[in-house]
Design an enzyme around this catalytic site. Structure first.
Site, mmCIF file in Angstrom:
data_model
loop_
_atom_site.group_PDB
_atom_site.id
_atom_site.type_symbol
_atom_site.label_atom_id
_atom_site.label_comp_id
_atom_site.label_asym_id
_atom_site.label_seq_id
_atom_site.Cartn_x
_atom_site.Cartn_y
_atom_site.Cartn_z
ATOM 1 N N GLU A 66 58.220 19.981 46.448
ATOM 2 C CA GLU A 66 59.187 19.181 47.205
ATOM 3 C C GLU A 66 58.609 17.905 47.819
ATOM 4 O O GLU A 66 59.329 16.927 48.006
ATOM 5 C CB GLU A 66 59.822 20.038 48.303
ATOM 6 N N GLY A 87 40.705 55.106 27.033
ATOM 7 C CA GLY A 87 40.548 55.608 25.672
ATOM 8 C C GLY A 87 40.282 54.493 24.680
ATOM 9 O O GLY A 87 39.356 54.580 23.857
ATOM 10 N N ASP A 144 48.635 52.885 35.136
ATOM 11 C CA ASP A 144 48.082 53.921 36.011
ATOM 12 C C ASP A 144 47.016 53.391 36.967
ATOM 13 O O ASP A 144 46.697 54.038 37.954
ATOM 14 C CB ASP A 144 47.457 55.043 35.168
ATOM 15 N N GLY A 202 51.248 58.206 36.324
ATOM 16 C CA GLY A 202 49.895 58.012 36.818
ATOM 17 C C GLY A 202 48.934 59.081 36.368
ATOM 18 O O GLY A 202 47.746 59.043 36.690
ATOM 19 N N ASN A 215 51.676 29.237 51.301
ATOM 20 C CA ASN A 215 50.261 29.595 51.094
ATOM 21 C C ASN A 215 49.343 28.415 51.430
ATOM 22 O O ASN A 215 48.455 28.057 50.655
ATOM 23 C CB ASN A 215 50.025 30.055 49.651
#
Length: 690
Positions: A538, A45, A91, A134, A440
């Site tokens: 670290e 919207g 949503d 939603g 990662n």
């Protein structure tokens, strides 16, 4: 304001802006303030209204000049209005983007409630119906269902599930409807289950709890990255450039024409209103469609009529991390739907060498999605020293395909198995490695399962520490993160928590850099924000240790600020997996098995499996905007084995953003930016992550 939910500048559904008079008043305000670039954060919207505002701009200016509210010179200076949109909506109902800002945080709220309610459901053998938000988009429902073993509303399915489990959870979207377009409410489902099956049933409506709370690490990074891209889009805009939306596709920022996205979003609503639900699913994009199909495969067992006579083994290798179990569950269940005999290897390569291999069934992995750590057990042992025992057990248990889920040790172990094919023919089977590590640091993938959970742990800890520092004033905290030599956690957590600096191995620093950081904090203490946050990976430097940096800051900050230090340690590996890691693990496990199934067909010769090509041993990883399989052997050259990191790391480009937001005066490299694409191309299977 990073840790604050909602919006500190306020938001409203403005009815006046729906009228031309209201838009004229808005145009007058912008002209008087000299604003010609507008960034709109909202749903469909807001973005539709913004585009209409831009299209009417020249007309509105002419009316304002005619009414004498602005001068001709003012109108000339503001002759063009550039607009860029960012989709902020829990949503996730805007076509063209994988994830809207706010969706991941809403999923965090939902999963917290679902995980908590599960214990009650199990204890009392109750059925719970949870209604989530939603509107007419089922993303929250679908995503929450995939992240938690939830049941359909089919009475037969519920009765079958109850035979093997004390638990039934049904998740329903607030805008759910049947095939005839009639609403389906949580109370309707409750009465149906209670009356037909006689189950003790409760209904819970989550409501606006889903909108509130602290934003997740994912949403903080997403908002930050999209904010930078929005500014770049505005600075590069010309009068002929169409209004655009900055969006996320996989791990890549893209720009899409605003009205194309709005139109496709409206097409979805129209298809639903007309009962064309299959068309609506396809219009939502390949990612949504794949999520829906995967959920249907995983939720309830549909074994094929004919078995494949193939045995696939799954093992976890390296340090445990959240999301490993989600990947195992997904792989086991998809494997069973493909007709395979699924085997679980306990305790990694060491367990495979010792013969700790057992069949694993559909029901055994029920409820694993939300469990942290590794249910199979995991060890860091590499296969090279026990290759003969491994090859013998592969033959003994008739293993035709292998799924290795783990971190850098899993990657190296895969390479060792590949090299072992020259000596042991039993190793000539398809092998796929799924990256799962908080660090990662696995080559071939932008993300690893478990990293998002670790990021949220670090970020939430930093939020609490910042609150402590805000109370005492003039205090700097030095936080040590995990990651080995990989600075991903320190960098991205630094961006998500608003850190003043993050020291990592990949970006070398010296005593001069430390001096600059201390001086920066001294100046910061003169402002209203009298606190500091420093993150240190670290293994960023063997000499500039956490203790050294703490002592340096303590000494140099005397009389201005005092210091505290925290080593987060193994708490970063624990905890329940975040919605992102549950979903990512689920997708990776499913994709790996489907690839193995195809590869097994390719490698079936003369009545047996024989796979010895480089392409038969791969890493499954997310690269930019798609999941892809890359041969282990090809990734060898892309790897720094000494420091256990990839030679190229995409997230290093986020570091300048972190420094700019910490008010350091540095230049941002704008040479690489997103180009305008089209929604139709964006929705093609080639470009969408699976």
């Amino acid at each position: 304001m990073l840790q604050l939910g909602g919006t500190v500048i306020g938001s409203a559904r403005c009815q006046e802006f729906r009228t031309k008079e209201g838009r004229a008043k808005a145009a007058c305000n912008l002209v008087k303030l000299g604003i010609t670039n507008l960034c709109v954060i909202g749903g469909d919207g807001s973005l539709t209204g913004a585009n209409q505002f831009r299209n009417e701009w020249s007309e509105l200016l002419a009316e304002l000049v005619h009414a004498g509210k602005i001068t001709s010179d003012e109108a000339k200076k503001s002759s063009h209005l550039n607009i860029v949109g960012m989709v902020g909506s829990i949503d996730n109902d805007f076509c063209g983007t994988d994830m809207t800002i706010g969706t991941d945080s809403a999923l965090h709220r939902i999963m917290e409630v679902v995980d908590a309610i599960t214990t009650t459901a199990q204890s009392h053998q109750r059925t719970f119906i949870l209604e989530v938000m939603g509107r007419h988009c089922g993303v929250l429902t679908l995503s929450a269902s995939r992240r938690r073993t939830s049941d359909w509303t089919s009475l037969f399915v519920l009765s079958q599930t109850r035979r093997s489990s004390r638990l039934n959870v049904i998740i329903v979207a607030e805008g759910a409807m049947d095939k005839n377009g009639k609403p389906i409410t949580s109370n309707q489902i409750k009465h149906l289950v209670s009356e037909r099956l006689g189950y003790d049933t409760r209904a819970t409506v989550l409501g606006h709890v889903q909108r509130g709370g602290t934003p997740s690490a994912f949403d903080r990074i997403l908002g930050s990255r999209m904010g930078v891209e929005a500014v770049m889009a505005l600075l590069e805009a010309t009068p002929d450039t169409p209004a655009c939306v900055v969006s996320l596709s996989g791990n890549t920022a893209v720009r899409l024409p605003l009205m194309e996205c709005v139109q496709v979003t409206k097409d979805v609503s129209k298809a639903m209103a007309e009962g064309r639900y299959e068309d609506a699913v396809k219009l939502r994009g390949k990612s949504f469609e794949n999520n829906w199909n995967t959920y249907k495969l995983l939720a309830h067992m549909h074994p094929p009529d004919v078995k494949s006579n193939v045995s696939v083994a799954i093992l976890n290798v390296g340090a445990p991390c959240a999301g490993m179990n989600a990947a195992v569950r997904s792989a086991v269940r998809i494997g069973i739907t493909q007709g395979h005999h699924m085997l679980a290897v306990h305790d990694g390569f060491e367990g495979l060498a010792q013969g700790l291999v057992k069949p694993i069934t559909w029901t055994e992995v029920g409820g694993w999605t939300g469990k942290g750590g590794s249910m199979l057990g995991t060890k860091r042992t590499l296969p090279a020293k026990v290759m003969e025992e491994i090859s013998l057990n592969i033959a003994k248990f008739n293993i035709h395909g292998l799924i290795i889920i783990g971190g850098f040790e899993a990657f190296v172990g895969g390479l060792e198995l590949l090299a072992g094919r020259q000596k042991y023919e039993e190793l000539c089977i398809p092998i796929v490695m799924i990256p799962a590590t908080v660090s990662n640091n696995v080559p071939g993938s932008d993300f690893s399962i478990g990293a998002d959970t670790a990021l949220n742990t670090i970020t939430s800890t930093c939020d609490r520490i910042k609150q402590s520092a805000a109370g005492t004033k003039r205090r700097v905290f030095i936080i040590e993160t995990m990651g080995g030599y990989c600075g991903y956690l320190a960098t991205v957590a630094g961006l998500a928590s608003g850190a003043d600096a993050a020291y990592i191995f990949e970006e070398h620093f010296n005593i001069h850099d430390l001096k600059v950081n201390v001086e920066h904090l001294v100046e910061k203490m003169k402002t209203t924000v009298k606190r500091g946050l420093i993150l240190r990976n670290e293994k960023c430097n063997p000499n500039y240790t956490t203790d050294f940096i703490f002592s340096l800051y303590s000494e140099e900050g005397k009389g201005v600020f005092d210091c505290r230090k925290n080593v987060l340690g193994h708490m970063q590996q624990g905890g329940t997996p975040t919605p992102f890691d549950r979903n990512f693990g689920t997708k990776m496990g499913a994709k790996a098995v489907l690839w193995l199934t195809d590869k097994l067909k390719e490698c079936y010769r003369h009545g047996r499996i024989f796979a010895n090509t480089p392409g038969s041993a791969c890493v499954l990883g997310m690269r930019k905007r798609t999941l892809m399989f890359q041969p282990l052997d090809e990734l060898r050259d892309q790897t720094d084995f000494e420091h256990r990191i990839p030679k190229t790391e995409w997230w290093l480009k986020l570091r300048p953003i972190m420094k700019i937001l910490a008010k350091y005066k540095i230049n941002l490299d704008t040479s690489e930016h997103a180009h305008m694409e089209h929604v139709i191309q964006k929705r093609s299977p080639v470009l969408m992550p699976v």
